[in-house]
Design a protein around this motif. Sequence first.
Motif, PDB file in Angstrom:
ATOM      1  N   ILE B 225      22.085  45.353   8.637  1.00 46.82           N
ATOM      2  CA  ILE B 225      21.960  45.201  10.094  1.00 46.82           C
ATOM      3  C   ILE B 225      22.380  43.803  10.535  1.00 46.82           C
ATOM      4  CG2 ILE B 225      20.415  45.351  12.063  1.00 46.82           C
ATOM      5  CD1 ILE B 225      18.610  47.103  10.348  1.00 46.82           C
ATOM      6  N   LEU B 226      21.625  42.809  10.060  1.00 48.63           N
ATOM      7  CA  LEU B 226      21.915  41.460  10.538  1.00 48.63           C
ATOM      8  C   LEU B 226      23.209  40.904   9.953  1.00 48.63           C
ATOM      9  CD1 LEU B 226      18.293  40.169  10.919  1.00 48.63           C
ATOM     10  CD2 LEU B 226      19.850  41.128  12.615  1.00 48.63           C
ATOM     11  N   PRO B 227      23.512  41.174   8.656  1.00 43.68           N
ATOM     12  CA  PRO B 227      24.828  40.722   8.172  1.00 43.68           C
ATOM     13  C   PRO B 227      25.999  41.292   8.985  1.00 43.68           C
ATOM     14  CG  PRO B 227      23.430  41.235   6.320  1.00 43.68           C
ATOM     15  CD  PRO B 227      22.674  41.654   7.553  1.00 43.68           C
ATOM     16  N   SER B 228      25.863  42.520   9.514  1.00 39.86           N
ATOM     17  CA  SER B 228      26.971  43.061  10.311  1.00 39.86           C
ATOM     18  C   SER B 228      27.159  42.238  11.580  1.00 39.86           C
ATOM     19  CB  SER B 228      26.728  44.542  10.649  1.00 39.86           C
ATOM     20  OG  SER B 228      25.715  44.687  11.619  1.00 39.86           O
ATOM     21  N   VAL B 229      26.046  41.792  12.174  1.00 41.96           N
ATOM     22  CA  VAL B 229      26.152  40.928  13.354  1.00 41.96           C
ATOM     23  C   VAL B 229      26.690  39.555  12.938  1.00 41.96           C
ATOM     24  CG1 VAL B 229      24.871  39.829  15.229  1.00 41.96           C
ATOM     25  CG2 VAL B 229      24.240  42.133  14.484  1.00 41.96           C
ATOM     26  N   ALA B 230      26.172  39.058  11.791  1.00 41.30           N
ATOM     27  CA  ALA B 230      26.597  37.736  11.318  1.00 41.30           C
ATOM     28  C   ALA B 230      28.094  37.717  11.028  1.00 41.30           C
ATOM     29  CB  ALA B 230      25.809  37.348  10.070  1.00 41.30           C
ATOM     30  N   ALA B 231      28.593  38.777  10.364  1.00 42.83           N
ATOM     31  CA  ALA B 231      30.020  38.825  10.038  1.00 42.83           C
ATOM     32  C   ALA B 231      30.841  38.757  11.318  1.00 42.83           C
ATOM     33  CB  ALA B 231      30.344  40.106   9.273  1.00 42.83           C
ATOM     34  N   ALA B 232      30.406  39.482  12.339  1.00 42.68           N
ATOM     35  CA  ALA B 232      31.144  39.503  13.611  1.00 42.68           C
ATOM     36  C   ALA B 232      31.117  38.124  14.268  1.00 42.68           C
ATOM     37  CB  ALA B 232      30.556  40.566  14.543  1.00 42.68           C
ATOM     38  N   VAL B 233      29.939  37.495  14.273  1.00 43.31           N
ATOM     39  CA  VAL B 233      29.822  36.198  14.949  1.00 43.31           C
ATOM     40  C   VAL B 233      30.609  35.135  14.188  1.00 43.31           C
ATOM     41  CG1 VAL B 233      28.218  34.366  15.592  1.00 43.31           C
ATOM     42  CG2 VAL B 233      27.643  36.749  16.060  1.00 43.31           C
ATOM     43  N   ILE B 234      30.523  35.165  12.853  1.00 40.68           N
ATOM     44  CA  ILE B 234      31.323  34.214  12.064  1.00 40.68           C
ATOM     45  C   ILE B 234      32.801  34.450  12.352  1.00 40.68           C
ATOM     46  CG2 ILE B 234      32.028  33.602   9.704  1.00 40.68           C
ATOM     47  CD1 ILE B 234      29.106  34.152   8.878  1.00 40.68           C
ATOM     48  N   GLY B 235      33.154  35.701  12.607  1.00 38.96           N
ATOM     49  CA  GLY B 235      34.547  36.033  12.915  1.00 38.96           C
ATOM     50  C   GLY B 235      34.937  35.761  14.350  1.00 38.96           C
ATOM     51  N   GLY B 236      34.053  35.147  15.132  1.00 39.53           N
ATOM     52  CA  GLY B 236      34.446  34.703  16.466  1.00 39.53           C
ATOM     53  C   GLY B 236      34.129  35.672  17.586  1.00 39.53           C
ATOM     54  N   ILE B 237      33.270  36.650  17.336  1.00 38.35           N
ATOM     55  CA  ILE B 237      32.926  37.597  18.400  1.00 38.35           C
ATOM     56  C   ILE B 237      31.763  37.058  19.218  1.00 38.35           C
ATOM     57  CG2 ILE B 237      32.045  39.921  18.852  1.00 38.35           C
ATOM     58  CD1 ILE B 237      33.999  40.922  17.052  1.00 38.35           C
ATOM     59  N   SER B 238      31.897  37.151  20.529  1.00 39.39           N
ATOM     60  CA  SER B 238      30.852  36.644  21.406  1.00 39.39           C
ATOM     61  C   SER B 238      29.762  37.689  21.572  1.00 39.39           C
ATOM     62  CB  SER B 238      31.450  36.304  22.769  1.00 39.39           C
ATOM     63  OG  SER B 238      30.422  36.191  23.726  1.00 39.39           O
ATOM     64  N   LEU B 239      28.513  37.236  21.482  1.00 40.93           N
ATOM     65  CA  LEU B 239      27.394  38.160  21.699  1.00 40.93           C
ATOM     66  C   LEU B 239      27.285  38.556  23.165  1.00 40.93           C
ATOM     67  CD1 LEU B 239      24.496  36.855  19.437  1.00 40.93           C
ATOM     68  CD2 LEU B 239      26.051  38.742  19.036  1.00 40.93           C
ATOM     69  N   PHE B 240      28.006  37.858  24.038  1.00 40.65           N
ATOM     70  CA  PHE B 240      27.956  38.199  25.457  1.00 40.65           C
ATOM     71  C   PHE B 240      29.008  39.236  25.824  1.00 40.65           C
ATOM     72  CE2 PHE B 240      26.340  33.850  25.126  1.00 40.65           C
ATOM     73  CZ  PHE B 240      25.056  34.088  25.553  1.00 40.65           C
ATOM     74  N   GLY B 241      29.757  39.697  24.822  1.00 41.79           N
ATOM     75  CA  GLY B 241      30.714  40.766  25.091  1.00 41.79           C
ATOM     76  C   GLY B 241      32.091  40.267  25.446  1.00 41.79           C
ATOM     77  N   GLY B 242      33.076  41.143  25.204  1.00 44.04           N
ATOM     78  CA  GLY B 242      34.421  40.888  25.712  1.00 44.04           C
ATOM     79  C   GLY B 242      35.336  40.047  24.839  1.00 44.04           C
ATOM     80  N   ARG B 243      34.773  39.201  23.947  1.00 45.33           N
ATOM     81  CA  ARG B 243      35.632  38.265  23.231  1.00 45.33           C
ATOM     82  C   ARG B 243      35.601  38.514  21.721  1.00 45.33           C
ATOM     83  NH1 ARG B 243      35.806  33.064  22.075  1.00 45.33           N
ATOM     84  NH2 ARG B 243      33.576  32.848  22.270  1.00 45.33           N
ATOM     85  N   GLY B 244      36.771  38.538  21.094  1.00 46.57           N
ATOM     86  CA  GLY B 244      36.872  38.664  19.639  1.00 46.57           C
ATOM     87  C   GLY B 244      37.587  39.940  19.238  1.00 46.57           C
TER      88      GLY B 244
END
Lengths: 340, 300
Positions: B225-244
């Motif tokens: 669960i959390l690693p999937s979010v972490a991988a995305a954020v490390i990859g530059g995806i914004s938690l606010f949506g729209g970017r990455g």
Amino acid sequence: MLILDEATSALGPQRDGVAARAFARGWPKAGTLVIYISHRLGEVRQIADRITVFRNGATVAAYDTQDVDDETIIADMLGRRMDRLYPDRKPTATERVAVRLRGFGAGHRLADIDLDLREGEVLGVAGMQGHGQRELFQALFGIGGARGTVEIWGKAKTIRGPRQALTGRDGLALVPEDRRNHGLLLSRSVRENLTLSVISRFTRVGLTDPKREAKLVDEMIAALKIKAGTPEQLAGTLSGGNQQKVIFGKMLLTEARILLLYDPTRGIDVGTKGEIFQLMRDLAAKGYAILFYSSDLAELVHVADRVAVLRNRRLATILEGEDNSERQILRAAMIETRAA
Amino acid sequence: MLAALLGLYGTLREGVFTIDELNLDTAAAMTLILAATGQTIVLLRGGIDLSIGGMISLGTVLAATRFGTDPGQAVAWAIGIVAIGALVGALNGLLITILRLQPFLVTLATWSILSGTAMIILPTDGGSLPAGWMRFGFASWLGLSSSVWLLILLLAFWFWFKRTRLGISIRATGSNERSALLSGVSPLGINVATYALSGLFAALAALYLTTQTGAGSPTIGKDYILPSVAAAVIGGISLFGGRGGLVGTIIGAYILTLIGNLVFVLEVSSYWQPIVSGIILLIAVLASSIAEKSARRSLT
């Protein structure tokens, strides 16, 4: 020292002069240096001792207030003499009714509206803030539910949401009040903003065709003279006037022939305002039907064919011809009138 | 950052820059990559999906108990598991839209329900999978393992998907929900599709995982669960949506996997893995926040 930057821009027309009155009453106290920034020329005139005109980030002129007329200031703002802000208004309305409302209402804010908007017509909507105009536009666009009957191009229609409203040749398109937060995706490109409502127009077997998309985008940028470096420039980095043009372009790419314009010139430069008015009249001449609310009464008087005045969530009157004047609009919007 | 980690790893061990190593690392990272693909789509929409943890657990236990030995049955169940994933996701989307609930809370609830269901089906790790199923991981073509081909397939999917009407609409809704709505994007359709895709990828992650472990586990999903979010954020995806985008997420997933390898090669306590992951996540969040601020400043 006090700096007031467009301090009155959010106030409606009924608050015209509120700043001037405050200054007349001796606010702020004597000896304060005031820098008053406003796009309301009349206001600046009443308040300021000296007027400085900026254009594109540079000072272009400075005057003592009593030495200069409005025309000169507008010319300075534009960088050229502008013949007139408002275009010719040849009546282009036909007998064909684009939108017929009977007993139309929404929530507690709008009731019993009977109104016909005709093909080729610019129908103005006026009213004090909070008297139902916002609800009229939203309900027509399918937001927030509506009562009563709506006929679009002669056929009864229930509009359940923006997606349905925008679809098809009998569609309606909206320029929303809040350009930045409701009209655009500021962090996306001009291209993406322009085509968001019409993705199916350049989609083949599930995949968008960048060439067809680029063609639509380039044509619209040229037609509306949108000043963007490239179509990939982020919408949020454009000037207010160009942002509004992007919203117009997005609307014009749909097949909708009924346009709902909610205060489309608010906070944009005089030059673009003139272009937008001209565009509205050109579209009307092409057979579009336009419902036009503005917080600036002069715009309604000079651009609209007729003006529907709302008061207390109901239609107070419809003014046209000689009666379409700022004075009559304000009267109808504020004072109880008896049916003639 | 991936390059730096690879460099460090390469100096510590022989044969890092070989196709074998690519095959191995991809196999190690693939479950996370699949789970993070779904998460990426949800994050672009501006949401979050915790229920993938439950779906991964449920997927593995269903596979481990229902596949049997008949290949036809196994394939039918595999398709069924993917369908369940998509359906549960669609349900998440429906709840979030119609009841106007927070995605975090809705998917927290469905995670719990799915985990419980997995426990009922198979209370402890175990079960078995057909031998043919587990050969998937050893299959290769042109020197590249099946996992690498899967990755290539995933990238192809992404470059198609982001140019579809749905892909564009999801990103638009994540950038500004109100503007997207007023532009004719249907919020219900977008939410249902977004979470259905996330559930579908979680189910695929579960199926892939069983080819590696050869067993079902009712608790393994929470590790993703959390690693999937972490991988995305490390990859530059914004938690606010729209970017990455997905490429960033895949790099993020490799980084997290490589940290595990490094900890192993350096022969330090395995507890260092979450610590280093956390530090790298912090750096990524910081970089992303700086990028966000400068992006916002450029919008007049």
